[in-house]
Motif scaffolding. Structure first.
Motif, PDB file in Angstrom:
ATOM      1  N   ARG A 433       0.850  -1.203   0.000  1.00  0.00           N
ATOM      2  CA  ARG A 433       0.000   0.000   0.000  1.00  0.00           C
ATOM      3  C   ARG A 433       0.876   1.240   0.000  1.00  0.00           C
ATOM      4  NH1 ARG A 433      -3.590  -0.008   5.063  1.00  0.00           N
ATOM      5  NH2 ARG A 433      -1.888  -1.393   5.502  1.00  0.00           N
ATOM      6  N   CYS A 434       0.721   2.096  -0.996  1.00  0.00           N
ATOM      7  CA  CYS A 434       1.537   3.314  -1.030  1.00  0.00           C
ATOM      8  C   CYS A 434       1.112   4.245   0.100  1.00  0.00           C
ATOM      9  CB  CYS A 434       1.351   4.011  -2.373  1.00  0.00           C
ATOM     10  SG  CYS A 434       2.254   5.555  -2.486  1.00  0.00           S
ATOM     11  N   PRO A 435       2.061   4.732   0.924  1.00  0.00           N
ATOM     12  CA  PRO A 435       1.665   5.588   2.042  1.00  0.00           C
ATOM     13  C   PRO A 435       1.150   6.966   1.605  1.00  0.00           C
ATOM     14  CG  PRO A 435       4.052   5.275   1.997  1.00  0.00           C
ATOM     15  CD  PRO A 435       3.480   4.443   0.890  1.00  0.00           C
ATOM     16  N   LEU A 437      -1.405   7.833  -1.047  1.00  0.00           N
ATOM     17  CA  LEU A 437      -2.868   7.778  -1.060  1.00  0.00           C
ATOM     18  C   LEU A 437      -3.398   6.361  -1.243  1.00  0.00           C
ATOM     19  CD1 LEU A 437      -3.642  11.037  -3.119  1.00  0.00           C
ATOM     20  CD2 LEU A 437      -4.016  10.696  -0.693  1.00  0.00           C
ATOM     21  N   GLY A 438      -2.550   5.368  -0.988  1.00  0.00           N
ATOM     22  CA  GLY A 438      -3.055   3.999  -0.890  1.00  0.00           C
ATOM     23  C   GLY A 438      -3.053   3.154  -2.142  1.00  0.00           C
ATOM     24  N   CYS A 439      -2.512   3.627  -3.256  1.00  0.00           N
ATOM     25  CA  CYS A 439      -2.497   2.802  -4.474  1.00  0.00           C
ATOM     26  C   CYS A 439      -1.569   1.593  -4.293  1.00  0.00           C
ATOM     27  CB  CYS A 439      -2.026   3.626  -5.671  1.00  0.00           C
ATOM     28  SG  CYS A 439      -3.243   4.852  -6.171  1.00  0.00           S
ATOM     29  N   GLN A 440      -1.714   0.611  -5.196  1.00  0.00           N
ATOM     30  CA  GLN A 440      -0.874  -0.591  -5.095  1.00  0.00           C
ATOM     31  C   GLN A 440       0.490  -0.350  -5.738  1.00  0.00           C
ATOM     32  OE1 GLN A 440      -2.441  -4.607  -5.837  1.00  0.00           O
ATOM     33  NE2 GLN A 440      -0.891  -4.824  -7.428  1.00  0.00           N
ATOM     34  N   ASP A 451       7.458   0.791  -6.932  1.00  0.00           N
ATOM     35  CA  ASP A 451       7.076   2.061  -7.559  1.00  0.00           C
ATOM     36  C   ASP A 451       5.559   2.210  -7.592  1.00  0.00           C
ATOM     37  OD1 ASP A 451       9.774   1.974  -8.065  1.00  0.00           O
ATOM     38  OD2 ASP A 451       9.586   1.880 -10.253  1.00  0.00           O
ATOM     39  N   CYS A 452       5.076   3.436  -7.406  1.00  0.00           N
ATOM     40  CA  CYS A 452       3.635   3.677  -7.403  1.00  0.00           C
ATOM     41  C   CYS A 452       3.177   4.254  -8.743  1.00  0.00           C
ATOM     42  CB  CYS A 452       3.259   4.639  -6.278  1.00  0.00           C
ATOM     43  SG  CYS A 452       1.481   4.866  -6.210  1.00  0.00           S
ATOM     44  N   PRO A 453       2.281   3.550  -9.443  1.00  0.00           N
ATOM     45  CA  PRO A 453       1.815   4.048 -10.744  1.00  0.00           C
ATOM     46  C   PRO A 453       0.932   5.289 -10.635  1.00  0.00           C
ATOM     47  CG  PRO A 453       1.227   1.724 -10.429  1.00  0.00           C
ATOM     48  CD  PRO A 453       1.669   2.256  -9.104  1.00  0.00           C
ATOM     49  N   CYS A 454       0.357   5.551  -9.462  1.00  0.00           N
ATOM     50  CA  CYS A 454      -0.579   6.682  -9.352  1.00  0.00           C
ATOM     51  C   CYS A 454       0.148   8.025  -9.492  1.00  0.00           C
ATOM     52  CB  CYS A 454      -1.325   6.617  -8.028  1.00  0.00           C
ATOM     53  SG  CYS A 454      -2.640   5.407  -8.084  1.00  0.00           S
ATOM     54  N   HIS A 455       1.070   8.313  -8.573  1.00  0.00           N
ATOM     55  CA  HIS A 455       1.732   9.627  -8.624  1.00  0.00           C
ATOM     56  C   HIS A 455       3.243   9.511  -8.597  1.00  0.00           C
ATOM     57  CE1 HIS A 455      -2.136   9.812  -6.340  1.00  0.00           C
ATOM     58  NE2 HIS A 455      -2.426  10.419  -7.469  1.00  0.00           N
ATOM     59  N   GLY A 456       3.763   8.273  -8.580  1.00  0.00           N
ATOM     60  CA  GLY A 456       5.199   8.094  -8.806  1.00  0.00           C
ATOM     61  C   GLY A 456       6.081   7.977  -7.578  1.00  0.00           C
ATOM     62  N   SER A 457       5.515   7.823  -6.375  1.00  0.00           N
ATOM     63  CA  SER A 457       6.394   7.598  -5.207  1.00  0.00           C
ATOM     64  C   SER A 457       7.165   6.302  -5.418  1.00  0.00           C
ATOM     65  CB  SER A 457       5.572   7.482  -3.925  1.00  0.00           C
ATOM     66  OG  SER A 457       4.942   8.694  -3.652  1.00  0.00           O
ATOM     67  N   ARG A 458       8.390   6.232  -4.884  1.00  0.00           N
ATOM     68  CA  ARG A 458       9.204   5.020  -5.033  1.00  0.00           C
ATOM     69  C   ARG A 458       9.889   4.684  -3.706  1.00  0.00           C
ATOM     70  NH1 ARG A 458      13.458   5.589  -8.222  1.00  0.00           N
ATOM     71  NH2 ARG A 458      13.576   3.369  -8.635  1.00  0.00           N
ATOM     72  N   ASN A 468       9.298  11.254  -3.651  1.00  0.00           N
ATOM     73  CA  ASN A 468       7.999  11.717  -3.166  1.00  0.00           C
ATOM     74  C   ASN A 468       6.981  11.628  -4.312  1.00  0.00           C
ATOM     75  OD1 ASN A 468       8.831  13.866  -4.703  1.00  0.00           O
ATOM     76  ND2 ASN A 468       8.593  15.395  -3.126  1.00  0.00           N
ATOM     77  N   PRO A 469       5.672  11.906  -4.099  1.00  0.00           N
ATOM     78  CA  PRO A 469       5.083  12.720  -3.034  1.00  0.00           C
ATOM     79  C   PRO A 469       4.907  12.021  -1.669  1.00  0.00           C
ATOM     80  CG  PRO A 469       3.372  12.018  -4.527  1.00  0.00           C
ATOM     81  CD  PRO A 469       4.667  11.599  -5.148  1.00  0.00           C
ATOM     82  N   ALA A 470       4.984  10.684  -1.568  1.00  0.00           N
ATOM     83  CA  ALA A 470       4.891  10.087  -0.230  1.00  0.00           C
ATOM     84  C   ALA A 470       5.987  10.695   0.643  1.00  0.00           C
ATOM     85  CB  ALA A 470       5.056   8.574  -0.330  1.00  0.00           C
TER      86      ALA A 470
HETATM   87 FE1  FES Z   1       1.291   6.381  -4.413  1.00  0.00          FE
HETATM   88 FE2  FES Z   1       0.151   8.721  -4.670  1.00  0.00          FE
HETATM   89  S1  FES Z   1      -0.773   6.888  -4.055  1.00  0.00           S
HETATM   90  S2  FES Z   1       2.204   8.207  -5.045  1.00  0.00           S
END
Ligand code: FES
Length: 477
Positions: A433-435, A437-440, A451-458, A468-470
């Motif tokens: 769970r990405c810290p 906003l919770g995407c996989q 890596d997060c496909p939603c906004h790119g946190s790694r 970031n943005p996490a």
């Molecule tokens: Fe992962 Fe936004 S939910 S970067």
């Protein structure tokens, strides 16, 4: 993986902030944008401090190819069509002015940073597109023209030549400017409320606050997370290649970029949305291409970069939100971080001084257009898809089946877990769970990261935050 810049230049360390402080301007982020903004404001007479979560230039600035150019892919014909001639002119003039401003600062400060003027070429097999783009750029005052048979690293092909562009060593440049500034390293800003910033050991009160953090980490107000995604791209530094004058970039999906630094050719490519790791082996693809184009080349370094891509193709530079008129933002630079950083410094300095800036309107983060609306709708669809995947898509493998040296999502006791097995047998398990906003999160085999496909946190395979943005690490399992 160290870039050619970090291998050839070290910036001295700074201490962290240990006591409360009051200042006129607090800049968050000591990359190219943050340092330039702080430098311009300090030169103009403001009291400025810079707060950096890690080290100076430890983010994307050390991974750039460091082209200082107003040549931004196929840009100007579509800008005129979408935003009109006046705003397209602002965009072009701001970026041309940014090139001149680098040169002015380098000369005035006497900075030795491998700065050189050269041309930037955009090549393509589609001549009509290039002719249209060259005419559009020229109509906006850029010295650009079409060449039917241009010599490029991939051979002779049609191209547009943008004259009077430049390239440099970004860390040598920043090292000099940063010496003049009050910068606190290893000082992550944890919260920002009105004029107050909190770090682990101090509270800062600032009249003006600038977010130069690559991707803004405050979700509300601003909502930059619905207006941008991030992309990754890869670079090889190669030696044993005959030098060529100019910087080059191709057109289309599998575009390559080329520039020389000293005796090295920097070959870039392999761009994809962060988190979309369906096609791994990006470095291998670049290596194959290098072998085909330059059989005698020897690789001396490889690294990757991450860029913020705004919904309508124009960076967000200006006031963070109407609700916080003393907050400013510089983000969404796409692949053009050098000129966009300087444009940010020029605009934000004027905004803080209450002075009209001739280019500010087109970059205004509060702008709205149909183009932006379509981009935002697309980003929301992508985020919803990735969020739903966490709940409804079953893992494709089990922990036992996952081979050593690989990572992936598996099911353990009915729960989805991220697992990476080191070659020595050590197993690392994390919450997927990405810290932010919770995407996989998705496993990235090239970088051994989540890596997060939603906004790119790694995050690295141990769960430590890389991009970031996490703001926090992922939980270990
Ligand atoms: Fe992962 Fe936004 S939910 S970067």
């Amino acid at each position: 993986m160290d870039s050619i810049w970090t291998k050839t230049c070290t910036i001295p360390k700074r201490t962290s902030l240990q006591k409360d402080i009051k200042t006129e301007v607090a800049v968050i982020g000591a990359g190219m944008a943050g340092i330039l903004i702080a430098y311009q404001l300090q030169k103009a007479g403001k009291q400025v401090i810079v707060l950096e979560a890690n080290r100076i230039a430890s983010g994307q600035t050390r991974n750039t190819t460091a082209k200082i150019t107003s040549q931004h892919d196929l840009k100007y014909a579509s800008l005129i069509q979408t935003f009109g001639i006046q705003k397209a002119q602002q965009y072009a003039a701001a970026n041309e002015m940014a090139i001149a401003e680098y040169q002015r600062i380098i000369e005035e400060e006497g900075i030795s940073c491998h700065f050189e003027q050269t041309s930037a070429y955009l090549y393509s097999a589609d001549k009509s597109k290039l002719i249209q783009e060259a005419e559009a750029a020229a109509s906006l005052g850029i010295s650009a023209h079409f060449i039917n048979h241009a010599k490029t690293p991939i051979g002779t092909i049609s191209a547009i030549q943008f004259e009077h562009q430049a390239q440099f060593h970004p860390l040598e440049f920043l090292k000099n400017l940063s010496e003049q500034l009050e910068i606190y390293e290893m000082t992550p800003v944890q919260t920002v409320e009105d004029h107050t910033l909190k770090t682990p050991c101090a509270t800062i009160t600032a009249e003006h606050i600038v977010f130069a953090t690559h991707y803004p980490f405050i979700n509300f107000p601003g909502m930059y997370f619905v207006r941008m995604h991030q992309e990754r791209s890869y670079v090889l530094a190669l030696e044993n290649i005959p030098p060529m004058n100019g910087m080059f970039i191709g057109d289309g999906n599998n575009k390559l970029s080329f520039r020389f630094y000293d005796k090295y050719l920097l070959l870039g490519g392999g761009s994809h949305r962060t988190g979309d790791n369906r096609y791994g082996g990006k470095y291998e693809v670049l290596r194959e291409k290098a072998k085909e184009l330059f059989p005698d080349a020897k690789e001396v370094a490889h690294w990757s970069a991450q860029d913020c891509i705004p919904a309508d193709g124009i960076p967000y530079i200006g006031k963070y939100s109407e609700q916080k008129p003393f907050w400013y933002v510089a983000t969404g630079f796409q692949k053009w971080g050098m000129t966009s950083s300087m444009v940010s410094a020029m605009i934000i300095k004027d905004l803080i001084y209450g002075k009209e800036n001739p280019y500010a309107e087109v970059f205004d983060p509060q702008r709205f257009s149909m183009e932006a609306a379509e981009g935002i709708a697309y980003e929301m669809k992508e985020a919803t898809k990735t969020l739903a995947k966490r709940f409804f898509k079953l893992p494709e493998t089990t922990e036992k089946e996952l081979p050593v040296g690989h990572g992936g999502i598996v099911e353990v006791d009915g729960e989805k877990i991220g697992v990476y097995k080191e070659k020595n047998g050590t197993v690392h398990m994390v919450d997927i769970r990405c810290p932010h906003l919770g995407c996989q999160l998705e496993w990235n085999p090239d970088e051994k990261s989540w890596d997060c496909p939603c906004h790119g946190s790694r995050f690295d395979f141990r769960g430590h935050i890389i991009n970031n943005p996490a703001q926090n690490d992922i939980t270990l399992k």
